[in-house]
Enzyme design. Sequence first.
Site, mmCIF file in Angstrom:
data_model
loop_
_atom_site.group_PDB
_atom_site.id
_atom_site.type_symbol
_atom_site.label_atom_id
_atom_site.label_comp_id
_atom_site.label_asym_id
_atom_site.label_seq_id
_atom_site.Cartn_x
_atom_site.Cartn_y
_atom_site.Cartn_z
ATOM 1 N N ARG A 43 37.878 -10.830 67.913
ATOM 2 C CA ARG A 43 36.668 -11.061 67.120
ATOM 3 C C ARG A 43 36.967 -11.641 65.737
ATOM 4 O O ARG A 43 36.105 -12.280 65.134
ATOM 5 C CB ARG A 43 35.888 -9.755 66.978
ATOM 6 N N ASP A 154 20.341 -0.827 59.769
ATOM 7 C CA ASP A 154 21.633 -1.028 60.423
ATOM 8 C C ASP A 154 22.645 -1.441 59.366
ATOM 9 O O ASP A 154 22.273 -1.972 58.306
ATOM 10 C CB ASP A 154 21.534 -2.093 61.523
#
Length: 284
Positions: A43, A154
């Site tokens: 990633r 979030d």
Amino acid sequence: MMPALQDTAVHLSDRHFRTIAELIESQVGIKLPQGKRLMLEGRLHKRVRALNFSGLNEYVENLFEVDHFETELTHLIDVVTTNKTDFFREPQHFTFMRDVAVPALLRSHGRKDANLKIWSSASSTGMEAYTTAMVLDDMARNGSRFQYRILGTDISTAVLRLARTAIYTRDVLAPVPEPFVKRYFSSSRDKSRGEVRIIPELRRVTHFMRMNLMDKSYPVDRDVDIIFCRNVLIYFERETQRKVVEQLCGHLRPGGYLLVGHSESMIHSAVPGLKQVQPTIFQV
């Protein structure tokens, strides 16, 4: 064309992996075991190329530079956080909300014009919050008299951007009842895009902001009726779970509900005053 990265550039050293793992745990409470190392390396490559570093280890060496640490930490958190979500995920929670929680909360409000507050505390791309909005709107259309507001929070800025746009690919609609698809989603004019968007009526009552569950205090009202905190506590150590749940419960009104994921059903045991209603549903 860029030359292929060498092995020393595409793999983190043990020291640099520990640096990132310790940073992430201290900042967001998430543990990164060795089993996540390849995932992390994969990633990070896009970010490393974007910043023109020679490889992953140079990226970590420069991570703590004062002039860009906060910005880079935000990107790093986006990389390591898992954002698995679906519409109507764990559907029995929404059935409980419709059949049990909302009727009980409306009775406790004692007013015909009650304004319910719902908080999706690990909202990811917004599917949980918008599912809640669909269920509540459907109840209101069928005779229940109340208003509602939904907050989604979030730690990841990337997923919050998606949540605010409320645009999804059509293939994620499988769990949504067909009448809800027709009522609550509009299709892109360009059919080849295969995209749908939550209708404005639901977007207007659903708001999103960035928040870290590891923070010492939350900028959220303290009379919330229902809090969803599903499938995030499992990434925390036991003591961190307890602290987060205690903090969340401090934002519930008396009689309010906390809903957690199925793998988190025992979190209530260390939190005084939290009553288990069902295996994954608690009430204060």
